[in-house]
Design a protein around this motif. Structure first.
Motif, PDB file in Angstrom:
ATOM      1  N   ARG A  84       0.919  -1.223  -0.078  1.00  0.00           N
ATOM      2  CA  ARG A  84       0.086   0.037  -0.027  1.00  0.00           C
ATOM      3  C   ARG A  84       0.884   1.306   0.179  1.00  0.00           C
ATOM      4  NH1 ARG A  84      -3.571  -0.923   4.658  1.00  0.00           N
ATOM      5  NH2 ARG A  84      -4.198  -3.100   4.587  1.00  0.00           N
ATOM      6  N   GLU A  85       0.338   2.358  -0.569  1.00  0.00           N
ATOM      7  CA  GLU A  85       1.105   3.467  -0.592  1.00  0.00           C
ATOM      8  C   GLU A  85       1.438   3.865   0.658  1.00  0.00           C
ATOM      9  OE1 GLU A  85      -1.837   3.152  -2.287  1.00  0.00           O
ATOM     10  OE2 GLU A  85      -0.589   2.276  -3.608  1.00  0.00           O
ATOM     11  N   ALA A  86       3.014   3.801   1.261  1.00  0.00           N
ATOM     12  CA  ALA A  86       3.354   4.194   2.420  1.00  0.00           C
ATOM     13  C   ALA A  86       4.178   5.363   2.677  1.00  0.00           C
ATOM     14  CB  ALA A  86       3.926   2.796   3.011  1.00  0.00           C
ATOM     15  N   THR A  87       3.645   6.534   2.283  1.00  0.00           N
ATOM     16  CA  THR A  87       4.621   7.841   2.334  1.00  0.00           C
ATOM     17  C   THR A  87       3.967   8.319   3.455  1.00  0.00           C
ATOM     18  OG1 THR A  87       2.913   8.697   0.745  1.00  0.00           O
ATOM     19  CG2 THR A  87       4.784   7.963  -0.209  1.00  0.00           C
ATOM     20  N   PHE A 129       6.342  17.828  -8.750  1.00  0.00           N
ATOM     21  CA  PHE A 129       5.745  17.084  -7.629  1.00  0.00           C
ATOM     22  C   PHE A 129       6.547  17.200  -6.374  1.00  0.00           C
ATOM     23  CE2 PHE A 129       3.659  15.303 -11.388  1.00  0.00           C
ATOM     24  CZ  PHE A 129       2.405  15.213 -10.907  1.00  0.00           C
ATOM     25  N   HIS A 130       7.747  17.688  -6.399  1.00  0.00           N
ATOM     26  CA  HIS A 130       8.458  17.662  -5.285  1.00  0.00           C
ATOM     27  C   HIS A 130       7.947  18.380  -4.060  1.00  0.00           C
ATOM     28  CE1 HIS A 130      12.772  16.369  -7.128  1.00  0.00           C
ATOM     29  NE2 HIS A 130      11.938  15.431  -7.031  1.00  0.00           N
ATOM     30  N   ASN A 131       7.301  19.510  -4.301  1.00  0.00           N
ATOM     31  CA  ASN A 131       7.054  20.282  -3.319  1.00  0.00           C
ATOM     32  C   ASN A 131       5.309  19.982  -2.613  1.00  0.00           C
ATOM     33  OD1 ASN A 131       9.483  21.481  -2.576  1.00  0.00           O
ATOM     34  ND2 ASN A 131       9.023  22.889  -4.309  1.00  0.00           N
ATOM     35  N   MET A 132       4.769  19.006  -3.496  1.00  0.00           N
ATOM     36  CA  MET A 132       3.552  18.910  -3.068  1.00  0.00           C
ATOM     37  C   MET A 132       3.384  17.888  -2.019  1.00  0.00           C
ATOM     38  SD  MET A 132       1.751  18.320  -6.906  1.00  0.00           S
ATOM     39  CE  MET A 132       0.086  17.565  -6.352  1.00  0.00           C
ATOM     40  N   HIS A 133       2.428  18.032  -1.155  1.00  0.00           N
ATOM     41  CA  HIS A 133       2.072  16.836  -0.226  1.00  0.00           C
ATOM     42  C   HIS A 133       1.867  15.469  -0.703  1.00  0.00           C
ATOM     43  CE1 HIS A 133       1.035  19.931   3.209  1.00  0.00           C
ATOM     44  NE2 HIS A 133       2.052  19.375   3.404  1.00  0.00           N
ATOM     45  N   ALA A 135       0.314  13.016   0.292  1.00  0.00           N
ATOM     46  CA  ALA A 135      -1.105  12.606   0.282  1.00  0.00           C
ATOM     47  C   ALA A 135      -2.056  13.101  -0.777  1.00  0.00           C
ATOM     48  CB  ALA A 135      -1.674  13.089   1.551  1.00  0.00           C
ATOM     49  N   THR A 136      -1.544  14.020  -1.250  1.00  0.00           N
ATOM     50  CA  THR A 136      -2.604  14.665  -2.272  1.00  0.00           C
ATOM     51  C   THR A 136      -2.164  13.983  -3.757  1.00  0.00           C
ATOM     52  OG1 THR A 136      -1.147  16.534  -2.583  1.00  0.00           O
ATOM     53  CG2 THR A 136      -2.641  16.827  -1.047  1.00  0.00           C
ATOM     54  N   MET A 137      -1.363  13.225  -3.995  1.00  0.00           N
ATOM     55  CA  MET A 137      -1.118  12.754  -5.081  1.00  0.00           C
ATOM     56  C   MET A 137      -1.758  11.440  -5.517  1.00  0.00           C
ATOM     57  SD  MET A 137       2.910  13.286  -5.703  1.00  0.00           S
ATOM     58  CE  MET A 137       3.160  12.258  -4.672  1.00  0.00           C
ATOM     59  N   PRO A 138      -2.051  11.095  -6.940  1.00  0.00           N
ATOM     60  CA  PRO A 138      -2.752  10.068  -7.404  1.00  0.00           C
ATOM     61  C   PRO A 138      -1.613   9.028  -7.147  1.00  0.00           C
ATOM     62  CG  PRO A 138      -2.120  11.549  -9.106  1.00  0.00           C
ATOM     63  CD  PRO A 138      -1.693  12.277  -8.045  1.00  0.00           C
ATOM     64  N   LEU A 167      -2.505   0.210 -11.005  1.00  0.00           N
ATOM     65  CA  LEU A 167      -1.931   0.939 -12.073  1.00  0.00           C
ATOM     66  C   LEU A 167      -2.524   0.677 -13.542  1.00  0.00           C
ATOM     67  CD1 LEU A 167       1.686   1.311 -11.282  1.00  0.00           C
ATOM     68  CD2 LEU A 167      -0.287   2.854 -10.438  1.00  0.00           C
ATOM     69  N   VAL A 168      -2.790   1.636 -14.356  1.00  0.00           N
ATOM     70  CA  VAL A 168      -3.172   1.082 -15.848  1.00  0.00           C
ATOM     71  C   VAL A 168      -2.188   0.820 -16.535  1.00  0.00           C
ATOM     72  CG1 VAL A 168      -5.300   2.538 -15.613  1.00  0.00           C
ATOM     73  CG2 VAL A 168      -3.045   3.493 -16.451  1.00  0.00           C
ATOM     74  N   GLU A 169      -2.398   0.079 -17.573  1.00  0.00           N
ATOM     75  CA  GLU A 169      -1.206  -0.442 -18.628  1.00  0.00           C
ATOM     76  C   GLU A 169      -0.100   0.441 -19.043  1.00  0.00           C
ATOM     77  OE1 GLU A 169      -3.275  -3.292 -20.869  1.00  0.00           O
ATOM     78  OE2 GLU A 169      -1.328  -3.114 -22.361  1.00  0.00           O
ATOM     79  N   SER A 170      -0.343   1.854 -19.447  1.00  0.00           N
ATOM     80  CA  SER A 170       0.889   2.492 -19.562  1.00  0.00           C
ATOM     81  C   SER A 170       1.563   2.733 -18.302  1.00  0.00           C
ATOM     82  CB  SER A 170       0.243   4.063 -20.048  1.00  0.00           C
ATOM     83  OG  SER A 170      -0.386   4.579 -19.161  1.00  0.00           O
ATOM     84  N   GLU A 171       0.960   2.838 -16.881  1.00  0.00           N
ATOM     85  CA  GLU A 171       1.725   3.251 -15.724  1.00  0.00           C
ATOM     86  C   GLU A 171       2.457   1.713 -15.575  1.00  0.00           C
ATOM     87  OE1 GLU A 171      -1.606   6.222 -13.772  1.00  0.00           O
ATOM     88  OE2 GLU A 171      -1.647   4.118 -13.638  1.00  0.00           O
TER      89      GLU A 171
END
Ligand SMILES: Nc1ncnc2c1ncn2[C@@H]1O[C@H](COP(=O)(O)OP(=O)(O)O)[C@@H](O)[C@H]1O
Ligand SMILES: [Mg+2]
Length: 238
Positions: A84-87, A129-133, A135-138, A167-171
């Motif tokens: 799971r996303e663990a940031t 994206f470096h300065n974004m939180h 949690a707010t990211m896809p 994730l979708v195929e391109s990802e």
């Protein structure tokens, strides 16, 4: 890395049951198996994040590490990611990477920032994206951040727990290219994945678990033809 007889129980459930195998330097080993077969727990036991085994041994470069601290294991270059996303959700992305660099490598300031930038670039995590939180990211960006954070810690062995899930195929193509690219840099990779085409396309060997045990290990194409493996997957509830 040599894993010998790793075992972990939760009450009456033996989540990982006497698991032994060797990982060769430079390989990509795929790990498959139905839900609940003990794959993530196996990563826990190797990394000791968040807990070690009840029994068994892990040797790295010939040294026993199963009783060393999680920090020590990380400092040896055995770095895991989580299913799971663990940031750290409240931190910015760059701070997530910098915290990991400081914890594992003891580096701060300009030197740490350079490592963070290099890791981001290596996995294709965009600077804006470096300065974004975090949690707010896809999900895809969170997966990239998790990968950048792992790479920034100077891994020799990466334990990747379902990097392509949700994730979708391109990802998923990004996951594949990133794994192959990191492996070409000499990083050994253990890859837990449900996306079988991905697993088949990148793995040198494939290990299959069922109910805590290894039921197959070897050439991916041969392993997926084995009757026990087919049955383990057919028996999986949807
Ligand atoms: N911390 C825990 N406490 C109790 N049971 C757990 C814990 N972690 C995993 N399990 C159980 O151990 C088994 C293996 O889980 P896991 O390693 O997550 O499987 P997989 O990653 O292959 O889906 C499952 O039955 C799961 O419910
Ligand atoms: Mg899992």
């Amino acid at each position: 890395m040599e894993i010998g007889g790793l075992t972990k129980s939760f009450g009456a459930l033996v989540a990982v049951n006497n698991v032994s195998f060797e990982v060769e330097a430079g390989e990509i080993m795929g790990i498959a198996g139905p839900n609940g077969s003990g794959k993530s727990t196996l990563f826990n036991l190797i990394s000791r994040i968040p807990f070690g085994a009840d029994q068994g041994t892990v040797r790295f470069d010939g040294q026993p590490i199963e009783r060393r601290s999680d920090k020590h294991i990380t400092s040896l270059g055995i770095i895991r990611t989580f299913q799971r996303e663990a940031t750290f959700a409240s931190l910015s992305c760059i701070d997530n990477i910098l915290v990991a660099i400081e914890q594992t490598l003891g580096k701060r300031g300009k030197e740490a920032e350079k490592l963070a930038d290099e890791a981001s670039e290596l996995v294709g995590f965009p600077r804006n994206f470096h300065n974004m939180h975090a949690a707010t990211m896809p999900v895809f960006r969170q997966k990239q951040l998790m990968m950048a954070t792992a790479v920034a810690q100077n891994p020799r062995v990466l334990l990747l727990d379902e990097p392509a899930s949700s994730l979708v195929e391109s990802e998923i193509d990004w996951v594949k290219e990133t794994i192959v690219g990191l492996n070409e840099l000499g990083i050994t990779i253990l890859l837990i994945e449900h996306v079988l085409p991905l697993l088949m396309s990148v793995s040198n060997r494939l290990l299959v678990m069922e109910q805590g045990r290894i039921i197959a290990l070897g050439d991916p194409a041969e392993v997926t033809r084995q009757q026990t493996v087919i049955e383990a997957y057919l028996g999986e509830p949807a």
